[in-house]
Design an enzyme around this catalytic site. Structure first.
Site, PDB file in Angstrom:
ATOM      1  N   GLU A  47      35.679  40.128  29.128  1.00 53.77           N
ATOM      2  CA  GLU A  47      36.926  39.423  29.446  1.00 53.77           C
ATOM      3  C   GLU A  47      36.607  37.951  29.702  1.00 53.77           C
ATOM      4  O   GLU A  47      35.551  37.638  30.287  1.00 53.77           O
ATOM      5  CB  GLU A  47      37.536  40.036  30.720  1.00 53.77           C
ATOM      6  CG  GLU A  47      38.735  39.298  31.284  1.00 53.77           C
ATOM      7  CD  GLU A  47      39.168  39.816  32.679  1.00 53.77           C
ATOM      8  OE1 GLU A  47      38.325  40.375  33.402  1.00 53.77           O
ATOM      9  OE2 GLU A  47      40.365  39.662  32.990  1.00 53.77           O
ATOM     10  N   ASN A 107      45.906  36.335  29.230  1.00 53.92           N
ATOM     11  CA  ASN A 107      44.510  36.776  29.299  1.00 53.92           C
ATOM     12  C   ASN A 107      44.365  37.726  28.111  1.00 53.92           C
ATOM     13  O   ASN A 107      44.927  38.825  28.141  1.00 53.92           O
ATOM     14  CB  ASN A 107      44.262  37.499  30.642  1.00 53.92           C
ATOM     15  CG  ASN A 107      42.787  37.840  30.842  1.00 53.92           C
ATOM     16  OD1 ASN A 107      42.022  37.876  29.875  1.00 53.92           O
ATOM     17  ND2 ASN A 107      42.399  38.086  32.085  1.00 53.92           N
ATOM     18  N   LYS A 124      46.602  41.017  28.277  1.00 52.80           N
ATOM     19  CA  LYS A 124      46.460  41.809  29.513  1.00 52.80           C
ATOM     20  C   LYS A 124      47.814  42.037  30.194  1.00 52.80           C
ATOM     21  O   LYS A 124      48.519  41.078  30.547  1.00 52.80           O
ATOM     22  CB  LYS A 124      45.508  41.085  30.468  1.00 52.80           C
ATOM     23  CG  LYS A 124      45.143  41.867  31.735  1.00 52.80           C
ATOM     24  CD  LYS A 124      44.087  41.079  32.495  1.00 52.80           C
ATOM     25  CE  LYS A 124      43.561  41.827  33.722  1.00 52.80           C
ATOM     26  NZ  LYS A 124      42.495  41.033  34.405  1.00 52.80           N
ATOM     27  N   GLU A 143      45.061  35.452  39.062  1.00 54.35           N
ATOM     28  CA  GLU A 143      45.492  35.772  37.689  1.00 54.35           C
ATOM     29  C   GLU A 143      47.008  35.745  37.571  1.00 54.35           C
ATOM     30  O   GLU A 143      47.542  35.319  36.547  1.00 54.35           O
ATOM     31  CB  GLU A 143      44.950  37.136  37.257  1.00 54.35           C
ATOM     32  CG  GLU A 143      43.443  37.135  37.051  1.00 54.35           C
ATOM     33  CD  GLU A 143      42.969  38.363  36.315  1.00 54.35           C
ATOM     34  OE1 GLU A 143      42.154  39.104  36.881  1.00 54.35           O
ATOM     35  OE2 GLU A 143      43.401  38.594  35.189  1.00 54.35           O
ATOM     36  N   CYS A 169      40.104  44.702  31.796  1.00 52.59           N
ATOM     37  CA  CYS A 169      39.772  44.712  33.208  1.00 52.59           C
ATOM     38  C   CYS A 169      40.685  45.582  34.077  1.00 52.59           C
ATOM     39  O   CYS A 169      40.624  46.801  34.017  1.00 52.59           O
ATOM     40  CB  CYS A 169      39.708  43.280  33.725  1.00 52.59           C
ATOM     41  SG  CYS A 169      38.721  43.210  35.216  1.00 52.59           S
ATOM     42  N   ASN A 194      35.855  41.298  34.545  1.00 53.03           N
ATOM     43  CA  ASN A 194      35.227  40.370  35.490  1.00 53.03           C
ATOM     44  C   ASN A 194      35.634  40.876  36.866  1.00 53.03           C
ATOM     45  O   ASN A 194      36.747  40.589  37.322  1.00 53.03           O
ATOM     46  CB  ASN A 194      35.771  38.948  35.337  1.00 53.03           C
ATOM     47  CG  ASN A 194      35.345  38.237  34.057  1.00 53.03           C
ATOM     48  OD1 ASN A 194      35.290  37.007  34.033  1.00 53.03           O
ATOM     49  ND2 ASN A 194      35.063  38.939  32.997  1.00 53.03           N
TER      50      ASN A 194
HETATM   51  N1  ING Z   1      39.314  41.971  38.157  1.00 51.93           N
HETATM   52  C1  ING Z   1      39.385  43.054  39.056  1.00 51.93           C
HETATM   53  C2  ING Z   1      39.570  44.400  38.370  1.00 51.93           C
HETATM   54  O1  ING Z   1      40.618  44.959  38.286  1.00 51.93           O
HETATM   55  C3  ING Z   1      40.311  44.025  41.064  1.00 51.93           C
HETATM   56  C4  ING Z   1      40.383  42.849  40.131  1.00 51.93           C
HETATM   57  C5  ING Z   1      39.105  44.490  41.558  1.00 51.93           C
HETATM   58  C6  ING Z   1      41.472  44.666  41.387  1.00 51.93           C
HETATM   59  C7  ING Z   1      39.052  45.597  42.411  1.00 51.93           C
HETATM   60  C8  ING Z   1      41.458  45.764  42.270  1.00 51.93           C
HETATM   61  C9  ING Z   1      40.244  46.239  42.759  1.00 51.93           C
HETATM   62  O2  ING Z   1      38.533  44.926  37.972  1.00 51.93           O
HETATM   63  C10 ING Z   1      40.123  41.643  37.123  1.00 51.93           C
HETATM   64  N2  ING Z   1      39.779  40.531  36.440  1.00 51.93           N
HETATM   65  O3  ING Z   1      41.115  42.276  36.841  1.00 51.93           O
END
Ligand code: ING
Length: 310
Positions: A47, A107, A124, A143, A169, A194
């Site tokens: 990503e 995205n 996304k 985001e 992601c 990411n």
């Molecule tokens: N990053 C994370 C993901 O969904 C996140 C944000 C992390 C949300 C952990 C909830 C829990 O993997 C991106 N870029 O979406």
């Protein structure tokens, strides 16, 4: 009868804020070469593969963040990736921040076949994080500030020997993502992520638990839709923020068959037999024989959870 598509997951190590796209593309080209040297048919990049994870930075004037976006794909700086792919006869998927001619910010992930035709584009849908600056967070996750939700749905394409789809992601955490592609017969889902190693709002949550979340999402998506899933991390420490690695290739039984070992640029490869999807699609996950859509209405009509009254 086997229908082999050799897949390379090209995990990116950290990309620092001041690392120019030219240097990043050179890293991606090097991993593309490694993938091709192992006879890979497709190499999957992560990503936002061209830049640091810029949604960690707050900017009052959103237009000041447009420098992180690509207005052309391929563009001048990404052309070497397409030229190399054509020379090596390898397909690829890559994530980047897309700024459209009419000013929309997405995205985005594209799928490019071996003739370097862009056969598919995904934007996304599930944007995590928040829109405004949140001081209680040790780092921001903006985001929702810089991207619009994807407007292309969850399409799949018949290309390079199979039925292929993409997501990005946070999408992997929502079963609807995989199921909509499963309902189109997807055999291979490519995604990049990411993902911070730690949770800025839940300091006690361990990196181990977060990696567990990461993998079970992709393993469940693969098994419950009888497809292969390739998850490719941007890993390592970017500007003091640690991103998890764990890039992997998951078979239709939901088993991780290839796993990155480092937090840097790393190519893992696996010969995916797309015919391994067939048995489960015809039996356990024969959607036509087993699903009862008359009972699923809430999934598509209700957004929030509404518990029974106290
Ligand atoms: N990053 C994370 C993901 O969904 C996140 C944000 C992390 C949300 C952990 C909830 C829990 O993997 C991106 N870029 O979406």
């Amino acid at each position: 009868m086997a229908r082999i598509v050799k897949i390379a997951a090209a995990q990116s190590g950290p990309i620092q804020k001041d690392e120019g796209r030219q240097a990043v593309v050179a890293r991606l080209v090097e991993m593309m070469r490694q993938a091709a040297s192992q006879e890979s048919d497709i190499v999957v990049f992560t990503e936002l593969a061209l830049t640091t994870f810029f949604p960690r930075y707050y900017e009052e004037d959103r237009s000041k963040m447009d420098g992180w976006f690509e207005t052309d794909m391929p563009g001048g700086v990404t052309q070497p990736l397409f030229d190399t792919a054509k020379k090596l006869g390898i397909g690829f998927s890559i994530g980047y921040a897309e700024l459209t001619p009419d000013g929309h910010h997405f995205n985005t992930q594209i799928l490019v076949d071996k003739s370097v035709t862009i056969v598919g584009k995904y934007r996304k849908v599930h944007l995590p994080g928040h829109v405004e600056y949140e001081p209680e967070r040790t780092w921001q996750h903006l985001e929702k500030r810089y991207f619009e939700p994807g407007d292309l749905g969850f399409p799949v394409w018949r290309t390079m020997g199979g039925v292929m789809g993409m997501c990005i992601c946070n999408d992997r955490r929502w079963p609807e993502t995989f199921r909509v592609m499963g309902l189109q017969g997807v055999e291979l889902v490519m995604l990049g992520y990411n993902t911070p190693t730690l949770n800025s709002l839940k300091p006690g949550e361990t990196a181990k638990t977060r990696m567990h979340h990461n993998h079970i999402c992709m393993q469940a998506g693969a098994y419950q839709n009888a497809c292969w899933v390739v998850g490719v991390a941007k890993a390592g420490n970017e500007d003091g923020n640690d991103l998890m690695a764990g890039s992997c290739i998951v078979n239709p039984n939901g088993e991780i068959v290839a796993l990155a070992e480092t937090c840097g640029d790393e190519v893992i490869v696996f010969e995916c037999d797309l015919d391994e999807c067939v048995f489960l699609k015809k039996t356990t996950f024969n959607f036509e024989a087993h699903r009862r859509t008359e009972h699923y209405g809430l999934i598509a009509t209700q957004t929030a959870a509404i518990p029974p009254p106290e």
